[in-house]
Scaffold this active site. Structure first.
Site, short mmCIF file in Angstrom:
data_model
loop_
_atom_site.label_atom_id
_atom_site.label_comp_id
_atom_site.label_asym_id
_atom_site.label_seq_id
_atom_site.Cartn_x
_atom_site.Cartn_y
_atom_site.Cartn_z
N CYS A 129 0.81 -1.24 0.00
CA CYS A 129 0.00 0.00 0.00
C CYS A 129 0.84 1.28 0.00
O CYS A 129 0.51 2.24 -0.71
CB CYS A 129 -0.94 -0.01 1.20
N HIS B 167 -2.69 6.48 4.24
CA HIS B 167 -1.27 6.56 4.58
C HIS B 167 -0.72 7.93 4.15
O HIS B 167 -0.99 8.40 3.04
CB HIS B 167 -0.47 5.49 3.84
#
Ligand SMILES: NC(=O)c1ccc[n+]([C@@H]2O[C@H](COP(=O)([O-])OP(=O)(O)OC[C@H]3O[C@@H](n4cnc5c(N)ncnc54)[C@H](OP(=O)(O)O)[C@@H]3O)[C@@H](O)[C@H]2O)c1
Length: 349
Positions: A148, A241
């Protein structure tokens, strides 16, 4: 319509798959697989649903099966995999005998002849599939998507690599807790706290980025010619994130030029007008206190990465700094696999 299924359908990424595949124009979700703990139960009974949007009605009554190719219909052409890495390699290979597997798990990333793809960055790596099928005697095949944090970083590096000479990259991540799975980070460990260690994450970012920005010939990948050094940290954010990126260039550069190249960056998914392709994979904001995970993670349905605070480094020569936010379970996981499958459906099936 192509019939599709999910391996790991009850987990965090599995639920994202379900939500993103609901009313998909090309894919018809017919098969949900998980562990033997969930097998035999209705999906609604087997799952602790954690997404903000409700569980789609269409999946509630589907009976979950074990992640075993003998338990599923041979008509299900594509399986999305969000299996834990320790089980993924064996199970995904078993499914690849007769099905296409679009995997999120790290187990088979970087394995020879198994392409690791970001469709805007290295779609040409799909050429490895022919060799993969031949070497394994499979009718199906496996395609993987990166970790990710790597996906978000690499989407922003690609337009820079295409237009400037990069000498080195440093990145410091602030990663959401959903990235560790539902049972991943205990609340007592993360509330009012920060955990400066995510096992294996720095190694994945440092190796996968070089692979994705490299070139391939006959299944052999030559990594790009600069290095990436990562420091990874878990923070008390649910989704999204954040990464602080520091790049040294070989030569001087203009911020406006870098910003223009990022904002105008498009790839094959945009050219083919694939359903999940965002119009702009990278959005550049000039707001001085953005991007922020809560504000920016859902940009273009979670498929775009937002970049801000782009500035020249005042201390080091020929150096750029910026901050990015990407949705870890959409662009960084389920959405990435679905975009891979849309590309495969357009180009190969
Ligand atoms: N979360 C992210 O942001 C993210 C991003 C990129 C990649 N990934 C990768 O995606 C994968 C899944 O992550 P996650 O966050 O969704 O994990 P998770 O919430 O823990 O879900 C795991 C899923 O795998 C199933 N499972 C567990 N053991 C199994 C077994 N022995 N056989 C078959 N199925 C089994 C579980 O089913 P039961 O409910 O029946 O136990 C559940 O459906 C991991 O490989 C992870 O590294 C995650």
């Amino acid at each position: 319509m192509v019939d599709v299924g999910i391996l790991g359908a009850t987990g965090m990424v599995g639920q994202r798959f379900i939500s993103l595949l609901d009313k998909h124009p090309d894919f018809n979700l017919t098969s949900l697989c998980a562990s033997s703990r969930s097998a035999g139960k209705r999906y609604e009974d087997a799952t602790t649903w954690y997404l903000d949007e409700p569980m789609p009605e269409s999946v509630k009554d589907i009976i979950v099966t074990d992640s075993d190719p003998n338990e599923v219909s041979s008509d299900t052409e594509i399986f999305f995999s969000s299996l834990p890495s320790e089980f993924a390699a064996k199970k995904e290979k078993a499914f690849a005998k007769n099905h296409v597997v679009a995997s999120n798990a790290s187990a088979l990333r970087m394995e020879k002849d198994i392409p690791l793809i970001i469709p805007e960055v290295n779609p040409d790596f799909l050429a490895m599939i022919e060799e993969q099928q031949k070497n394994n005697n499979w009718d199906g095949f496996i395609v993987t998507n990166p970790n990710c944090s790597t996906i978000a970083l690499t989407l922003t590096l690609k337009p820079i690599q295409d237009n400037f000479n990069i000498k080195k990259v440093h990145v410091s991540t602030m990663q959401a807790i959903s990235g560790a799975g539902y049972d991943g980070v205990p609340s007592m460990a993360i509330i009012d706290n920060l955990v400066p260690y995510i096992g294996g994450e720095e190694e994945k970012m440092e190796s996968e980025t070089l692979y994705l920005l490299g070139s391939q010939e006959n299944g052999n990948v030559t990594p790009c010619n600069f290095n990436v050094s990562a420091s990874c940290h878990r923070v008390p954010v649910v989704d999204g994130h954040t990464e602080a990126v520091f790049i040294e260039f070989e030569d001087d550069f203009e911020i406006s030029e870098v910003s223009d190249k990022m904002s105008s960056f498009k790839g094959l998914p945009q050219e083919l007008n694939l359903h999940s392709a965002p119009e702009n994979p990278v959005i550049v904001t000039e707001m001085e206190d953005r991007p922020q995970p809560r504000m920016d993670r859902n940009a273009n349905n979670g498929m775009s990465v937002t970049v801000g605070r782009m500035r020249k480094d005042a201390v080091f020569e020929n150096s750029l700094k910026y901050v990015l936010v990407g949705h870890n379970t959409i662009r960084g996981a389920a959405g990435a696999s679905i975009l891979n499958a849309e590309l495969i459906n357009n180009k190969i099936l």
